[in-house]
Design a protein around this motif. Structure first.
Motif, PDB file in Angstrom:
ATOM      1  N   TYR A   1       0.780   3.842  -3.086  1.00 37.72           N
ATOM      2  CA  TYR A   1       0.140   5.128  -2.807  1.00 37.72           C
ATOM      3  C   TYR A   1       1.153   6.268  -2.959  1.00 37.72           C
TER       4      TYR A   1
ATOM      5  N   TYR B   1       0.790   9.395  -5.405  1.00 40.73           N
ATOM      6  CA  TYR B   1       0.778  10.757  -4.851  1.00 40.73           C
ATOM      7  C   TYR B   1       1.903  11.598  -5.451  1.00 40.73           C
TER       8      TYR B   1
ATOM      9  N   SER C   1      -1.332   1.328 -11.833  1.00 47.82           N
ATOM     10  CA  SER C   1      -1.523   2.639 -11.179  1.00 47.82           C
ATOM     11  C   SER C   1      -0.980   3.746 -12.079  1.00 47.82           C
TER      12      SER C   1
ATOM     13  N   PHE D   1      -5.649   4.981  -6.208  1.00 50.94           N
ATOM     14  CA  PHE D   1      -5.212   3.784  -5.482  1.00 50.94           C
ATOM     15  C   PHE D   1      -6.342   2.752  -5.446  1.00 50.94           C
TER      16      PHE D   1
ATOM     17  N   GLU E   1      -5.932   8.794  -3.494  1.00 50.69           N
ATOM     18  CA  GLU E   1      -6.729   7.724  -2.875  1.00 50.69           C
ATOM     19  C   GLU E   1      -7.686   7.104  -3.885  1.00 50.69           C
TER      20      GLU E   1
ATOM     21  N   LYS F   1       0.813  -1.219   0.000  1.00 49.12           N
ATOM     22  CA  LYS F   1       0.000   0.000   0.000  1.00 49.12           C
ATOM     23  C   LYS F   1       0.846   1.268   0.000  1.00 49.12           C
TER      24      LYS F   1
END
Length: 194
Positions: free
Chosen positions: A35, A39, A82, A52, A49, A31
Motif C-alpha cells: 500500500y 500511495y 501493483s 491495492f 486503496e 499490506k
C-alpha cells in the motif's frame, strides 16, 4: 507467532491447495509495504486503496488459474503487479510520463523508494532485461540510431555522418525506434518506469 514463521512460498502453495486463510496471512504480512508503495506513486488514498484491491484481485486470479511461477519471490511479483496497475492508472488518466530525447535515457532510474532496496534491485534487473529485449526487437537501423543517441550520446549530425544517412533520416529512425519501443512495451505489457 507461528504464522510469521511460514514462508511466503508455503502460504502461496497452501492457498493454491484451498487454504483461504493462507492468502489472508500473505495480505496482512505485506499490506503496509504494498500500500505504501502504491500511495507513494499516486498520492491519493482512495486511488491507492482501489489499486491495492485490484492488485490482490489479480493475484487471486493468477493463483487460481495456476499461472503463478515466481519461484518463491511473492513480494517482488506482487509489487510488479501493483506497479503495472499504477502505470495503467496513469495511462487511463493521460498522466503517463513521455519519452524525451534530451539528457539521459531515464528508463534506468527505476525506483526512488529507499525502503524497498531488495525490490528495487529485482525490479531494476528486470527493467534492464526488458530494455534489452525491447531493443532486440527493433529493426537494426532503428536500434543503431537509438544506441548511438542514448548510450553513446551522439548528436544527430554525428549519427548522420557515421551511418551515411541524412540528419532527417537519422531523426526519423530515432522517432520510429521510440514509437516501436512503445508498441513492443505495450504488446508485452512491460513496465519501464516507476
Amino acid at each position: 507467532m507461528q504464522k510469521e514463521l511460514i514462508t511466503d512460498a508455503s502460504l502461496v502453495s497452501n492457498y493454491i491447495q484451498g487454504n483461504e486463510q493462507a492468502l489472508e496471512i500473505l495480505i496482512t504480512r505485506h499490506k503496509q509495504r504494498i500500500y505504501s508503495f502504491i500511495y507513494s506513486k499516486v498520492y491519493d488514498k482512495d486511488i491507492a486503496e482501489d489499486i491495492f484491491q485490484d492488485t490482490f484481485i489479480k493475484v487471486i486470479r493468477t493463483l487460481k488459474r495456476g499461472s503463478y511461477n515466481e519461484e518463491g519471490k511473492f513480494l517482488p511479483w506482487v509489487m510488479r503487479i501493483s506497479h503495472n496497475l499504477v502505470i495503467d492508472h496513469f495511462r487511463k488518466s493521460n498522466r503517463m510520463p513521455k519519452f524525451s530525447n534530451s539528457g539521459e535515457f531515464s528508463i534506468f532510474s527505476v525506483l526512488s523508494d529507499s525502503a524497498l532496496d531488495a525490490e528495487k534491485t529485482i525490479i531494476k534487473d528486470q527493467v534492464e532485461r526488458d530494455v534489452r529485449r525491447v531493443m532486440n526487437e527493433l529493426p537494426e537501423d532503428q536500434k543503431e540510431v537509438l544506441v548511438m543517441r542514448m548510450y553513446n550520446d551522439m548528436s544527430f549530425k554525428e549519427i548522420s555522418e557515421k551511418t551515411g544517412v541524412s540528419i532527417n533520416t537519422a531523426l526519423g529512425r530515432m522517432r520510429y525506434a521510440l514509437i516501436n519501443m512503445r508498441k513492443i512495451i505495450d504488446k508485452h505489457n512491460i513496465i519501464l518506469t516507476n
